[in-house]
Design an enzyme around this catalytic site. Structure first.
Site, PDB file in Angstrom:
ATOM      1  N   ALA A   1     -10.263  -7.361  -8.248  1.00  0.00           N
ATOM      2  CA  ALA A   1     -11.702  -7.551  -8.074  1.00  0.00           C
ATOM      3  C   ALA A   1     -12.280  -6.796  -6.890  1.00  0.00           C
ATOM      4  CB  ALA A   1     -12.006  -9.041  -7.924  1.00  0.00           C
ATOM      5  N   SER A   2     -11.563  -5.812  -6.377  1.00  0.00           N
ATOM      6  CA  SER A   2     -12.099  -5.058  -5.244  1.00  0.00           C
ATOM      7  C   SER A   2     -13.140  -4.030  -5.664  1.00  0.00           C
ATOM      8  CB  SER A   2     -10.966  -4.364  -4.472  1.00  0.00           C
ATOM      9  OG  SER A   2     -10.242  -3.498  -5.322  1.00  0.00           O
TER      10      SER A   2
ATOM     11  N   ILE B   1     -15.340  -3.715 -12.814  1.00  0.00           N
ATOM     12  CA  ILE B   1     -15.716  -4.901 -13.591  1.00  0.00           C
ATOM     13  C   ILE B   1     -15.337  -6.175 -12.851  1.00  0.00           C
ATOM     14  CG2 ILE B   1     -15.261  -6.179 -15.727  1.00  0.00           C
ATOM     15  CD1 ILE B   1     -14.918  -3.453 -17.124  1.00  0.00           C
TER      16      ILE B   1
ATOM     17  N   ASP C   1      -0.276  -7.879  -4.962  1.00  0.00           N
ATOM     18  CA  ASP C   1       0.214  -7.040  -6.043  1.00  0.00           C
ATOM     19  C   ASP C   1       0.698  -7.983  -7.135  1.00  0.00           C
ATOM     20  OD1 ASP C   1       1.642  -5.428  -7.787  1.00  0.00           O
ATOM     21  OD2 ASP C   1       2.504  -4.182  -6.210  1.00  0.00           O
TER      22      ASP C   1
ATOM     23  N   TYR D   1       0.179   2.670 -23.276  1.00  0.00           N
ATOM     24  CA  TYR D   1      -1.008   1.916 -22.857  1.00  0.00           C
ATOM     25  C   TYR D   1      -1.398   0.883 -23.902  1.00  0.00           C
ATOM     26  CZ  TYR D   1      -5.798   0.761 -21.579  1.00  0.00           C
ATOM     27  OH  TYR D   1      -6.958   0.075 -21.251  1.00  0.00           O
TER      28      TYR D   1
END
Length: 272
Positions: free
Chosen positions: A14-15, A18, A70, A164
């Site tokens: 959240a740094s 979105i 992390d 991915y």
């Protein structure tokens, strides 16, 4: 319930982007927000740190808590969850936002990158849920919201970037499992995905994408808010699309979310 006032959110990654947008939307209600991310020091290539995000949460009217974490490391996740509970008395909402991306084919995917995606995306979401659930089960209206697409086995989404797609679908299948396990115990476990590409730093990983053809992160923040204020009981196992959530909430004009309303929007991955 129409507000997250007094609720405590634990948001991964959240740094910026979105995750930060979701944090700031909750903060405007007066929520407590734990910013759990790796970015503790400024990076010239990526704006924002856990500290600037927590300050922004405070400025928006909430209470921010910067947590260097992390989510690949179990001890760091456990410590971050414990710090959140110590600061705010519990956890009401987990937002699994953190994600790693690498849109390349098999021969162009280093195993280090493959491992990173699996560890952050599916394993990280599972680990954060595991750590938060003892507290969520005590909360009045608990939610787990994971930023993951509807499960899709169409080969067209797998062939270009199997690593991915596997990692992202892993988050979707974790959502399915947790919803089946904990939905009956009153925890709303759902996923949210954007209809269009969102203008975040992740665009640097997608060659040829024009930011002008994307939407701003605020659309995901508003959609997440609409989900998280809903009663948790009986609301689980849904794969929600931001636009559909907001339409149900009465939004009719989406032009304000566009980076450039004059440009055609790019549809996001994994949506048929």
């Amino acid at each position: 319930m129409t507000s997250l006032a007094g609720k405590t959110l634990f948001i991964t990654g959240a740094s910026r982007g979105i995750g930060l947008a979701i944090a700031l939307r909750a903060a405007r209600d007066g929520a407590n927000v734990a910013i759990a991310a790796k970015s503790a020091v400024p990076n010239p290539k990526l704006p924002g740190t856990i500290h600037t995000a927590a300050e922004a949460v405070d400025a928006a009217g909430g209470r921010g808590l910067a947590l260097k974490c992390d989510i690949r490391e179990e001890d760091q996740v456990q410590a971050a969850v414990a710090a959140t509970v110590d600061a705010f008395g519990g956890i009401d909402i987990l937002v699994n936002n953190a994600s790693a991306i690498w849109l390349r084919g098999t021969l162009d995917t280093p195993m280090k990158r493959f491992d990173l995606m699996q560890q952050v995306n599916a394993r990280g979401s599972f680990l954060c849920a595991q750590a938060c659930l003892p507290h969520l089960l005590k909360a009045a209206n608990p939610h787990i919201l994971t930023l993951a697409p509807p499960p899709n086995l169409d080969p067209k989404w797998w062939a270009p970037h199997t690593g991915y797609t596997l990692a992202k679908m892993g988050m979707s299948f974790v959502t399915l499992g947790l919803a089946a396990e904990f939905g009956s115990r009153g925890v709303a476990v759902n996923a949210l995905w954007p209809r269009t590409v969102i203008a975040t730093d992740a665009l640097n990983m997608i060659p040829g994408v024009e930011p002008a053809r994307c939407r701003k992160p605020q659309i995901m923040a508003d959609a997440a808010h609409a989900v998280l204020v809903r009663p948790a009981a009986g609301f689980s196992g849904k794969f929600l699309i931001d636009e559909e959530v907001l339409r149900q909430a009465g939004v009719e004009d989406f032009s304000g979310y566009a980076v450039d309303p004059a440009q055609p929007l790019l549809p996001d991955l994994f949506l048929d």
